[in-house]
Design an enzyme around this catalytic site. Sequence first.
Site, mmCIF file in Angstrom:
data_model
loop_
_atom_site.group_PDB
_atom_site.id
_atom_site.type_symbol
_atom_site.label_atom_id
_atom_site.label_comp_id
_atom_site.label_asym_id
_atom_site.label_seq_id
_atom_site.Cartn_x
_atom_site.Cartn_y
_atom_site.Cartn_z
ATOM 1 C CE LYS A 165 -3.861 1.976 2.696
ATOM 2 N NZ LYS A 165 -4.708 1.738 3.888
ATOM 3 C CB SER A 245 -7.937 3.574 3.050
ATOM 4 O OG SER A 245 -7.051 3.018 4.014
ATOM 5 C CB SER A 269 -8.465 0.717 6.197
ATOM 6 O OG SER A 269 -9.165 1.897 6.483
#
Length: 585
Positions: A165, A245, A269
């Site tokens: 990420k 996210s 997330s």
Amino acid sequence: MLLEISARKPFHCEPCRQPSEENSNTPHHGVVLIAAGAGIFSLVKAEGLPPYPLAEPDYSSKRQLDFSAFEAALSGLDPNRIAVMDTLVAEVTLLELQVLMNNGQFSAEELVTYYVQRIRAYDMDKLNSVLELNPEALAFARDLDVERAAGTVRSPMHGIPVLFKDNIATGEGMHTTAGAWAMRDWQPSRDAFLVSQLREAGAIVLGKTNLSEWANYMDVDMPNGFSVLGGQTRNPYGPYGTLGSSSGSAVAAAANFAAVTVGTETQGSIILPAKINGVVGLKTSRGLVSRDHILPLVDWMDVPGPIGRTVSDVAVMLSAMTDEDEKDLVTFDAVEVAGTDYTQFLVAENAVGKKLGIVVQDNAFIDQMIADFELGEDSASQFRQAMIQSNDKVRMQATPFVDIGIELVEVSAAAMPSTPDLSAFIDYGFRSALDAFLTDLSDEAPVRSLAEIVDINSADSDNRAPYGQGYLESAMKSPLTPDEYAAQVAESMSVADDLGSLFEAYALDVLLSDSQIYAATGFPALTVPAGYGEDGQPEGIILIGDFLGEDNLIIIGYAYEQATQARQMPDLDKTISEIDSMVNR
């Protein structure tokens, strides 16, 4: 059955955009309050919000993937070999990949090339899950192939390409941006601790994944899965949301753009994107994996964790990620399990006799809720019926666990601790944590503060913040003092005692629940694919463990996965065609 309730008591919606079980495409705001399962209030979509899939906004800041370092290797990967690799690699576990590489079926270099080929074919300007590729990935792969040929295999991660990420710092010339325009040029001088650990275990940093910008704290109108540098991430199974996210990390794992990925979670997330994209995601216990050099949202809640297609893959990844880190002293709270080989828990038979809690609404709880919301006779009757149906659904969802030999323990919804309300302090926490992070970077920092980021975006908002930056601006105005914030944090963290007491009182090994109570407590959670809805949208179960209870999560999650075999490969050609036809009409 859903029953809309007129809330007569204050209701604070959480800015993490918690979706409802009933409509998990839903952005968080613009919602109505409903009675939902497990005694938890959830959120459903109000009219007027755009459905998924979403088209790209009209802006010019999206970063294009650079394939130049891979062109020679890609030219040598002909269609026949791609077809062979499809057969060899699709849906196999990391442990099986090791066997294939040891047997000479393919090399780490070829595996990297294969994944890059898939990213070019299916992701670039399509699913948008990958933000950047590592130009050094092939060189690292060759070095690891030399080691294997000489008889050295560092770990089950040896030669395995991993996508991280893009709020997790990676050195060696790569960028780390949180998807934000103001961070677009930052090239960290070093890896985050967890990245270094995975490299030492033999993993290859393949690249960075897209995310909901600033860990989904940009603006109320910004869709899940969007960042200004990465564009709109899309679900590989069809026209569904991706949630956030860690959207890109979940999509990339589901679409087989890398063997495994790494995400981060503040509240939901990792778990929610993994669930709706049909993969396994583990939100780790706070302190089990270092948070060093990760762009923060709420630093005391933020944790990284692995995402993969199987529980086995997540266990392999986790084994390489845990250790003490002097740059993150919270890791010393997990010293008792640091260095654990979590693959030892991949034994389905070990789940027999384990105790799984399921949350049900008993009559006393239902009566109290009716009184709290002052429901009339007709509404109260509908509410009671909805709660009874919810209980039936929970018990049905737990049936595979009973078949495995796991003991079910019914937990009264009244006994469940309340999830802390992040909206009371997230503005201050985000600004404080981000400013401290940027200050620590010193001369390396691309910007100095959140205030500077807001100003930079405002200078060209159409291209730098096309959906607005309301959360960033709100964070700048937080009225909290440091002492008030510390008090809010302490109160929220105290819920850990309540959840720990629940595990103890009911003698639970794991709790089956969609509640996000685990986040503020620092407890772990695991999601495992459970099938697909009538419309094809992936579904999953969520398991909550006791603090440092990843062992039980893996034991029970693995047994469930092996018994149900629920995950299916997405048909990317069909999905991309369907999405294209919808966004271009």
